[in-house]
Design an enzyme around this catalytic site. Structure first.
Site, PDB file in Angstrom:
ATOM      1  N   ASP A  82      55.959 111.173 -21.112  1.00  0.00           N
ATOM      2  CA  ASP A  82      56.651 109.887 -21.176  1.00  0.00           C
ATOM      3  C   ASP A  82      57.072 109.381 -19.798  1.00  0.00           C
ATOM      4  O   ASP A  82      56.958 110.100 -18.793  1.00  0.00           O
ATOM      5  CB  ASP A  82      57.882 109.982 -22.101  1.00  0.00           C
ATOM      6  CG  ASP A  82      58.642 111.286 -21.910  1.00  0.00           C
ATOM      7  OD1 ASP A  82      58.566 111.864 -20.814  1.00  0.00           O
ATOM      8  OD2 ASP A  82      59.305 111.732 -22.856  1.00  0.00           O
ATOM      9  N   ASN A 153      69.426 114.751 -29.827  1.00  0.00           N
ATOM     10  CA  ASN A 153      69.244 114.073 -31.115  1.00  0.00           C
ATOM     11  C   ASN A 153      67.930 114.498 -31.785  1.00  0.00           C
ATOM     12  O   ASN A 153      67.513 113.897 -32.766  1.00  0.00           O
ATOM     13  CB  ASN A 153      69.266 112.547 -30.923  1.00  0.00           C
ATOM     14  CG  ASN A 153      68.165 112.084 -29.969  1.00  0.00           C
ATOM     15  OD1 ASN A 153      67.293 112.862 -29.598  1.00  0.00           O
ATOM     16  ND2 ASN A 153      68.218 110.832 -29.569  1.00  0.00           N
ATOM     17  N   HIS A 155      64.918 114.465 -30.367  1.00  0.00           N
ATOM     18  CA  HIS A 155      63.689 113.804 -29.918  1.00  0.00           C
ATOM     19  C   HIS A 155      62.746 114.783 -29.213  1.00  0.00           C
ATOM     20  O   HIS A 155      63.183 115.745 -28.588  1.00  0.00           O
ATOM     21  CB  HIS A 155      63.973 112.550 -29.074  1.00  0.00           C
ATOM     22  CG  HIS A 155      64.468 112.779 -27.678  1.00  0.00           C
ATOM     23  ND1 HIS A 155      65.283 111.883 -27.014  1.00  0.00           N
ATOM     24  CD2 HIS A 155      64.261 113.789 -26.790  1.00  0.00           C
ATOM     25  CE1 HIS A 155      65.540 112.335 -25.806  1.00  0.00           C
ATOM     26  NE2 HIS A 155      64.938 113.479 -25.642  1.00  0.00           N
ATOM     27  N   GLU A 160      62.226 109.043 -30.639  1.00  0.00           N
ATOM     28  CA  GLU A 160      63.634 109.090 -31.029  1.00  0.00           C
ATOM     29  C   GLU A 160      63.769 109.159 -32.552  1.00  0.00           C
ATOM     30  O   GLU A 160      62.786 108.929 -33.274  1.00  0.00           O
ATOM     31  CB  GLU A 160      64.331 107.821 -30.505  1.00  0.00           C
ATOM     32  CG  GLU A 160      64.268 107.640 -28.987  1.00  0.00           C
ATOM     33  CD  GLU A 160      65.210 108.570 -28.225  1.00  0.00           C
ATOM     34  OE1 GLU A 160      65.521 109.670 -28.713  1.00  0.00           O
ATOM     35  OE2 GLU A 160      65.624 108.193 -27.112  1.00  0.00           O
TER      36      GLU A 160
HETATM   37  C1  F6R Z   1      60.974 114.662 -21.062  1.00  0.00           C
HETATM   38  C2  F6R Z   1      61.098 114.447 -22.497  1.00  0.00           C
HETATM   39  C3  F6R Z   1      62.356 114.682 -23.240  1.00  0.00           C
HETATM   40  C4  F6R Z   1      63.167 115.893 -22.734  1.00  0.00           C
HETATM   41  C5  F6R Z   1      64.481 116.003 -23.482  1.00  0.00           C
HETATM   42  C6  F6R Z   1      65.337 117.139 -22.960  1.00  0.00           C
HETATM   43  O1  F6R Z   1      59.673 114.358 -20.623  1.00  0.00           O
HETATM   44  O2  F6R Z   1      60.162 114.028 -23.078  1.00  0.00           O
HETATM   45  O3  F6R Z   1      62.063 114.857 -24.599  1.00  0.00           O
HETATM   46  O4  F6R Z   1      62.416 117.055 -22.900  1.00  0.00           O
HETATM   47  O5  F6R Z   1      65.200 114.819 -23.386  1.00  0.00           O
HETATM   48  O6  F6R Z   1      65.776 116.830 -21.671  1.00  0.00           O
HETATM   49  P1  F6R Z   1      66.490 117.932 -20.782  1.00  0.00           P
HETATM   50  O7  F6R Z   1      65.463 118.975 -20.529  1.00  0.00           O
HETATM   51  O8  F6R Z   1      66.866 117.208 -19.520  1.00  0.00           O
HETATM   52  O9  F6R Z   1      67.645 118.443 -21.561  1.00  0.00           O
END
Ligand code: F6R
Length: 258
Positions: A82, A153, A155, A160
């Site tokens: 992403d 959450n 995701h 989301e």
């Molecule tokens: C990042 C992504 C997100 C993260 C998630 C956890 O490319 O797609 O799904 O993996 O938000 O983020 P952290 O690792 O910062 O807790």
């Protein structure tokens, strides 16, 4: 909500480690094994990569393996999950920048093999870009391994709560909790983009192997829901319960409620 999903409760036991460093080393070794195996077969290793705090030590270990243990990335093709929208590729908080800093600048991956969703163009070109991103992944025969983190959450990527399980790469609206979690990096909530380009849940599920890495106490609640809760698109990661080729790699803190 009732559904007909079949859970893989036996296969989907998490692999847990005392700390994040051990979990990350294990994850890096899994990726390195795949790269080396594909090299023996004379094939590309197609990696789906994630950003955020969680994979940082994985990338650090991959760099170490490159420098000290001859792990070459010459056959690696990468697709990132992403990117914020809009953001310039040279913005220090863009995922293009993140990946260059955390991994690509330190290994021998070919520049033309690196794919991070671009997001510095106008809305009318996004749909076409997203179609082409999916086509490129398909062109390489799909993702051999997808590395995932998880949002508080639930995701995966920026899929989301409420995302369709059959979604593909597209422009998405970021959930308030996602923006809140990103606020410290951006300085203020106001500066966090409201949208992102994310590969879809369907795209992720098509990967031949999936490694979901979760570290720290703040992921414990969502990991318990993702692994043992209802399979619902309100917790996007819960769909992974149905799949035999997912490995959850957790440190003890993230595994506390499991
Ligand atoms: C990042 C992504 C997100 C993260 C998630 C956890 O490319 O797609 O799904 O993996 O938000 O983020 P952290 O690792 O910062 O807790």
């Amino acid at each position: 909500m009732h559904n007909n999903y079949i859970k893989n409760t036996i296969l989907n036991r998490p692999t847990t480690f005392t700390n994040g460093e051990q979990a990350s080393t294990y994850t890096a070794n899994k990726i390195a094994e795949l790269i080396r195996q594909k090299q023996k077969e004379g094939k590309p290793a197609v990696l789906g990569l994630a950003t955020g705090n969680t994979p940082k030590l994985v990338y650090k270990e991959l760099i170490r393996l490159h420098r000290e243990e001859d792990l070459s990335f010459h056959n690696v093709v990468s697709f990132n999950l992403d990117e914020y929208y809009p953001i310039g590729t040279d913005h220090h908080l863009s995922y293009t920048y993140f990946m260059a800093e955390q991994l690509f600048n330190h290994v021998d991956i070919k520049k033309q093999n690196v794919h991070v969703p671009h997001s510095d163009f106008s809305q009318d070109r996004i749909a076409q870009f997203c179609i082409e991103y999916e086509q490129k992944i398909a062109c390489f025969g799909g993702l051999d391994i997808q590395l995932l983190g998880i949002g508080r959450n639930g995701h995966i990527g920026f899929n989301e709560p409420g995302s369709d399980f059959d979604s593909k790469t597209r422009l998405v609206n970021l959930h308030p909790l996602t923006r809140e979690d990103a606020a410290p990096e951006f300085g203020e909530l106001h500066d966090v983009p409201h949208q992102a380009i994310s590969i879809g849940i369907h795209t992720i599920m098509q990967a031949k192997n999936i490694l979901l890495l979760a570290l720290g106490e703040r992921k414990s609640e969502i990991m318990s829901k993702a692994l043992h809760g209802e399979i619902t698109n309100q917790v996007p990661a819960s769909i992974l319960q149905t799949m035999p080729h997912v490995e959850y790699v957790l440190d003890n803190e993230a595994a506390r409620l499991i």
